[in-house]
Write an enzyme that holds these catalytic residues in place. Sequence first.
Site, PDB file in Angstrom:
ATOM      1  N   SER A 154       0.840  -1.203   0.000  1.00  0.00           N
ATOM      2  CA  SER A 154       0.000   0.000   0.000  1.00  0.00           C
ATOM      3  C   SER A 154       0.880   1.260   0.000  1.00  0.00           C
ATOM      4  O   SER A 154       1.647   1.477  -0.935  1.00  0.00           O
ATOM      5  CB  SER A 154      -0.962  -0.054   1.187  1.00  0.00           C
ATOM      6  OG  SER A 154      -2.016   0.868   1.027  1.00  0.00           O
ATOM      7  N   ASP A 164     -10.304  -3.560  -5.307  1.00  0.00           N
ATOM      8  CA  ASP A 164      -9.749  -2.933  -4.099  1.00  0.00           C
ATOM      9  C   ASP A 164     -10.627  -1.740  -3.708  1.00  0.00           C
ATOM     10  O   ASP A 164     -10.776  -0.798  -4.488  1.00  0.00           O
ATOM     11  CB  ASP A 164      -8.320  -2.469  -4.397  1.00  0.00           C
ATOM     12  CG  ASP A 164      -7.585  -1.946  -3.165  1.00  0.00           C
ATOM     13  OD1 ASP A 164      -8.241  -1.443  -2.242  1.00  0.00           O
ATOM     14  OD2 ASP A 164      -6.344  -2.018  -3.164  1.00  0.00           O
ATOM     15  N   HIS A 205      -8.121  -5.205  -0.780  1.00  0.00           N
ATOM     16  CA  HIS A 205      -6.924  -4.424  -0.449  1.00  0.00           C
ATOM     17  C   HIS A 205      -6.021  -5.263   0.458  1.00  0.00           C
ATOM     18  O   HIS A 205      -6.322  -5.488   1.623  1.00  0.00           O
ATOM     19  CB  HIS A 205      -7.306  -3.125   0.251  1.00  0.00           C
ATOM     20  CG  HIS A 205      -6.132  -2.216   0.467  1.00  0.00           C
ATOM     21  ND1 HIS A 205      -5.566  -1.489  -0.561  1.00  0.00           N
ATOM     22  CD2 HIS A 205      -5.404  -1.941   1.577  1.00  0.00           C
ATOM     23  CE1 HIS A 205      -4.551  -0.791  -0.091  1.00  0.00           C
ATOM     24  NE2 HIS A 205      -4.425  -1.054   1.198  1.00  0.00           N
TER      25      HIS A 205
END
Length: 331
Positions: free
Chosen positions: A148, A276, A304
Site C-alpha cells: 500500500s 480494491d 486491499h
Amino acid sequence: MQRSARVMQYQAPRWLPGGHAQTIWPALFSRHNGGPALSFRRERWDTPDGDFVDVDWLDYPDQGEVERPLLVLFHGLEGSSESHSSQAFATVARSRGWAFALPHFRGCSGELNLAPRAYHSGDFEEVGWMLARFKALHSGPLLAAGVSLGGNALLRWAQEHGQSASATARAICSICSPVDLAAAGHAIGSGVNRLLYTRMFLKTMVPKALKKLEQHPGLFDGERLRAARDLYEFDNLFTAPLHGFRNTEDYWSRASAKPHLKRIRMPALVLNARNDPFVPADCLPRPQDASAYVTLWQPAQGGHVGFAQGRPPGHVFGMPEQVCDWLARSL
C-alpha cells in the site's frame, strides 16, 4: 519487453465475495503465520536528521550466511511487523531460506519518533536511505516489496533513481498501492469506505499527531486536526505541511507513482486487485503508462492486501508466494 503476468493467478474463494470482505476478513481472521512462531530482532537506526527508525529482522535458528537473498518489506499506512501482510511475507521468506527485514516508518514501531515529521506515501528519500543501509549491511542480493503506502513510496524511489536503482536492489514490487493518490484519497473518504476505513485510520493517526504537537508546540492547529473527519483534511493539516507540500492536492499529485512509471529502469511488479475498495480500478495504470521494466498484475479479485485462499478461515500465503516467485527471477 514488459514481463508477462500470465503465470500469476488469483481467484477468491466462493465463501468470501466482494472487495470489502476480501479486505477485512484476511486482515482479521485468515492465517498469516505458518510454522514456528516468528521471532523478530529489533534494531534501532539513527537517521541523518537526528531521529530514529526501528528495523525488525527475522531471527530464527540456522540463520545462515549474509550471502543469501534479503527481502526488505515496507509496510502500509499505520502498519508494522505485526500486520497480517508483514507476517505472511516473513513466513514465506523464511520458508525460502531468505533473510527478511521490515523497517518501520517513523512513529509506527510503537514509539513516537522525535523529529517534527512523520511519514508519507511519497517518502522516497527515506526509502532510499533505508535501502542504502540495508545494502551496506548485507552482501547478498537485495529484493524489496512495499504494501500500500510503502509500495507507492518504493516505486517513487525507483522512479527518482532511474538506472542507478538497480545497483541497490535486484527487483521491487508494490502491492495494492495507491499509485493515484487523489483517486484513492477520494475513494476512501466516500460512502461506506468512510465508515469502514477512514475512522479506523484516524483512530490511530490523530492521537499520534497530537502527541507530535506536544513534542513541537505550534507545529499545526491541534483543534482543527481534532475535527478532521477524513484523510483529505488530515493530510491538509498534518501530512502535507510537515513534509514540504503546499496542501493535500500538492501532496497527492507529487507523491503519486502512476505518472512516473515510465521512468523505472529496474524490474518492478505493480500488483493491484481491481476490486480494491481503496484504489478504484479505473485509476490503475495501463501498459502504455509504464516502462518496459514494469509488470502490471491486476487480478479481478483480492481486495486491499487480502488475497485469502483455502477453506474458512483461509490463509494469505498465496499472494506473497507469487510475488516472491516473481522477485526471485532476478536473482
